[in-house]
Scaffold this motif. Sequence first.
Motif, mmCIF file in Angstrom:
data_model
loop_
_atom_site.group_PDB
_atom_site.id
_atom_site.type_symbol
_atom_site.label_atom_id
_atom_site.label_comp_id
_atom_site.label_asym_id
_atom_site.label_seq_id
_atom_site.Cartn_x
_atom_site.Cartn_y
_atom_site.Cartn_z
ATOM 1 N N ILE A 226 -1.348 12.617 15.184
ATOM 2 C CA ILE A 226 -1.830 11.745 14.101
ATOM 3 C C ILE A 226 -1.651 10.292 14.504
ATOM 4 C CG2 ILE A 226 -1.377 10.978 11.735
ATOM 5 C CD1 ILE A 226 -0.779 13.796 10.972
ATOM 6 N N THR A 227 -2.728 9.530 14.309
ATOM 7 C CA THR A 227 -2.675 8.098 14.643
ATOM 8 C C THR A 227 -3.152 7.278 13.449
ATOM 9 O OG1 THR A 227 -4.957 7.986 15.495
ATOM 10 C CG2 THR A 227 -3.235 8.662 17.031
ATOM 11 N N GLY A 228 -2.747 6.002 13.444
ATOM 12 C CA GLY A 228 -3.293 5.041 12.485
ATOM 13 C C GLY A 228 -2.805 5.188 11.067
ATOM 14 N N LEU A 229 -1.611 5.731 10.868
ATOM 15 C CA LEU A 229 -1.075 5.818 9.506
ATOM 16 C C LEU A 229 -0.877 4.423 8.931
ATOM 17 C CD1 LEU A 229 1.546 8.722 9.684
ATOM 18 C CD2 LEU A 229 -0.448 8.617 8.188
ATOM 19 N N ARG A 230 -1.393 4.161 7.760
ATOM 20 C CA ARG A 230 -1.265 2.853 7.131
ATOM 21 C C ARG A 230 0.042 2.753 6.359
ATOM 22 N NH1 ARG A 230 -5.785 -0.506 6.248
ATOM 23 N NH2 ARG A 230 -7.633 0.162 7.412
ATOM 24 N N PRO A 231 0.570 1.554 6.187
ATOM 25 C CA PRO A 231 1.837 1.382 5.456
ATOM 26 C C PRO A 231 1.803 1.966 4.050
ATOM 27 C CG PRO A 231 1.224 -0.652 6.581
ATOM 28 C CD PRO A 231 0.069 0.277 6.742
ATOM 29 N N GLU A 232 0.656 1.840 3.376
ATOM 30 C CA GLU A 232 0.567 2.347 2.012
ATOM 31 C C GLU A 232 0.773 3.861 1.965
ATOM 32 O OE1 GLU A 232 -2.293 -1.151 2.523
ATOM 33 O OE2 GLU A 232 -1.757 0.656 3.629
ATOM 34 N N ILE A 233 0.198 4.567 2.939
ATOM 35 C CA ILE A 233 0.330 6.022 2.978
ATOM 36 C C ILE A 233 1.752 6.409 3.370
ATOM 37 C CG2 ILE A 233 -0.481 8.128 4.108
ATOM 38 C CD1 ILE A 233 -3.209 6.795 4.400
ATOM 39 N N VAL A 234 2.308 5.701 4.339
ATOM 40 C CA VAL A 234 3.676 5.989 4.771
ATOM 41 C C VAL A 234 4.648 5.795 3.612
ATOM 42 C CG1 VAL A 234 5.546 5.272 6.296
ATOM 43 C CG2 VAL A 234 3.203 5.418 7.180
ATOM 44 N N THR A 235 4.477 4.718 2.858
ATOM 45 C CA THR A 235 5.336 4.463 1.695
ATOM 46 C C THR A 235 5.257 5.607 0.686
ATOM 47 O OG1 THR A 235 5.056 2.072 1.943
ATOM 48 C CG2 THR A 235 5.806 2.861 -0.199
ATOM 49 N N LYS A 236 4.039 6.041 0.433
ATOM 50 C CA LYS A 236 3.845 7.142 -0.516
ATOM 51 C C LYS A 236 4.500 8.418 -0.005
ATOM 52 C CE LYS A 236 0.122 6.874 -2.775
ATOM 53 N NZ LYS A 236 -1.279 6.851 -3.237
ATOM 54 N N MET A 237 4.432 8.677 1.296
ATOM 55 C CA MET A 237 5.050 9.868 1.870
ATOM 56 C C MET A 237 6.573 9.806 1.783
ATOM 57 S SD MET A 237 2.635 10.571 5.202
ATOM 58 C CE MET A 237 3.587 12.018 5.689
ATOM 59 N N ILE A 238 7.123 8.626 2.029
ATOM 60 C CA ILE A 238 8.583 8.459 1.957
ATOM 61 C C ILE A 238 9.079 8.744 0.541
ATOM 62 C CG2 ILE A 238 10.463 6.777 2.079
ATOM 63 C CD1 ILE A 238 8.921 5.441 4.390
ATOM 64 N N ARG A 239 8.379 8.204 -0.449
ATOM 65 C CA ARG A 239 8.779 8.399 -1.836
ATOM 66 C C ARG A 239 8.648 9.861 -2.275
ATOM 67 N NH1 ARG A 239 5.774 3.013 -4.315
ATOM 68 N NH2 ARG A 239 7.263 1.475 -3.463
ATOM 69 N N ALA A 240 7.669 10.568 -1.672
ATOM 70 C CA ALA A 240 7.478 11.984 -2.008
ATOM 71 C C ALA A 240 8.286 12.891 -1.091
ATOM 72 C CB ALA A 240 5.993 12.341 -1.926
ATOM 73 N N GLU A 241 9.055 12.269 -0.191
ATOM 74 C CA GLU A 241 9.878 13.018 0.763
ATOM 75 C C GLU A 241 9.028 13.967 1.617
ATOM 76 O OE1 GLU A 241 13.042 14.903 -1.390
ATOM 77 O OE2 GLU A 241 14.065 13.007 -1.843
ATOM 78 N N LEU A 242 7.924 13.436 2.098
ATOM 79 C CA LEU A 242 7.033 14.190 2.980
ATOM 80 C C LEU A 242 7.095 13.597 4.375
ATOM 81 C CD1 LEU A 242 3.908 14.505 0.645
ATOM 82 C CD2 LEU A 242 5.617 16.266 1.103
ATOM 83 N N CYS A 243 6.920 14.456 5.383
ATOM 84 C CA CYS A 243 7.011 13.978 6.760
ATOM 85 C C CYS A 243 6.147 14.840 7.662
ATOM 86 C CB CYS A 243 8.465 14.017 7.225
ATOM 87 S SG CYS A 243 8.692 13.336 8.890
ATOM 88 N N PHE A 244 5.450 14.177 8.616
ATOM 89 C CA PHE A 244 4.614 14.882 9.578
ATOM 90 C C PHE A 244 5.365 15.253 10.860
ATOM 91 C CE2 PHE A 244 0.787 12.462 7.703
ATOM 92 C CZ PHE A 244 0.433 13.537 6.905
ATOM 93 N N ASP A 245 6.599 14.772 11.015
ATOM 94 C CA ASP A 245 7.292 14.865 12.300
ATOM 95 C C ASP A 245 7.322 16.271 12.883
ATOM 96 O OD1 ASP A 245 7.684 12.219 12.302
ATOM 97 O OD2 ASP A 245 9.811 12.241 11.783
ATOM 98 N N ASN A 246 7.590 17.278 12.064
ATOM 99 C CA ASN A 246 7.700 18.642 12.581
ATOM 100 C C ASN A 246 6.355 19.365 12.617
ATOM 101 O OD1 ASN A 246 7.424 18.787 9.853
ATOM 102 N ND2 ASN A 246 8.887 20.473 9.556
ATOM 103 N N LYS A 247 5.271 18.670 12.285
ATOM 104 C CA LYS A 247 3.954 19.296 12.260
ATOM 105 C C LYS A 247 2.979 18.664 13.243
ATOM 106 C CE LYS A 247 4.446 20.552 7.377
ATOM 107 N NZ LYS A 247 4.479 22.013 7.576
ATOM 108 N N ALA A 248 3.219 17.434 13.612
ATOM 109 C CA ALA A 248 2.306 16.740 14.519
ATOM 110 C C ALA A 248 3.045 15.612 15.226
ATOM 111 C CB ALA A 248 1.120 16.171 13.739
ATOM 112 N N GLU A 249 2.508 15.218 16.372
ATOM 113 C CA GLU A 249 3.044 14.048 17.066
ATOM 114 C C GLU A 249 2.415 12.800 16.461
ATOM 115 O OE1 GLU A 249 3.417 12.261 21.624
ATOM 116 O OE2 GLU A 249 2.625 14.275 21.263
#
Length: 265
Positions: A226-249
């Motif tokens: 996964i490339t090009g994650l925007r800050p807005e999406i990353v912020t939303k993922m952090i608040r929802a406790e979601l992470c791509f680390d174990n699913k994609a590079e």
Amino acid sequence: MEFLVQNKSEVEEQLLSEAVNVREKIEEILLIGNVDLLNNAHRLIRYIVEQNEDDMIAFAEKEGVVWATYSLTLSFKLEWIQAIRRTLWNFLYEFEKLKDVFNDSKVFFDLEKKVNEKVDIFLKSFFISYSDYKDKLILAQQNLVENLSVPIIPITPSTCVLPLIGSIDESRMRIIEEKVLMEIGKLKIQILILDLSGIIEMEVEIINQLMKILDGTSMMGCKAVITGLRPEIVTKMIRAELCFDNKAEIKGTLQQALRDYMVVS
């Protein structure tokens, strides 16, 4: 039929006076769809008078396809057919005055049934053909839009890029899921780079669906990047406790991923 042929010019004049809106569009319809309304009217009248139902239905179906293909206005077609009906009856009346063939009411009502039934059959066949072909065109356009909305681009024989642009809702995410899994199997993709730099906003539900797609990608034996994650999406993922680390590079940019996964001469 001979009487109608002898009065061909008068028939056309009557038709044009009955169909005011169509009269103004005859040249335009001929130019757009190569539809000669006057000649087609004489053809339909002949089929009706001669009770040639098979050829009339085939003609109606062909007309339906043409009008659907060129998106010609249906109200014009309906007005034109009703003008043909009225014109035919006007000339049957003139024929009766000359020949006195309808002195028996049963003969008249039998004729009325035959004529109007054939006109109705023509309209029914035309509209069914129009509708069926229009549905096929719409489906083909939807498939084209779906393919354009999920553009999987081969970079090497085993590496592809999927650039996602614009908004993503549940419907589009389902299309992405189907296309991704299908293309991984079809193209034998080993590395799929999903570039999200064109996605400004993504709801939590959509992020969850994307994570399921990444699970499916892994199950197909394909590595997701996964490339090009925007800050807005990353912020939303952090608040929802979601992470791509174990699913994609994760890579910062598409260019970085291409440098890492392509052999550049």
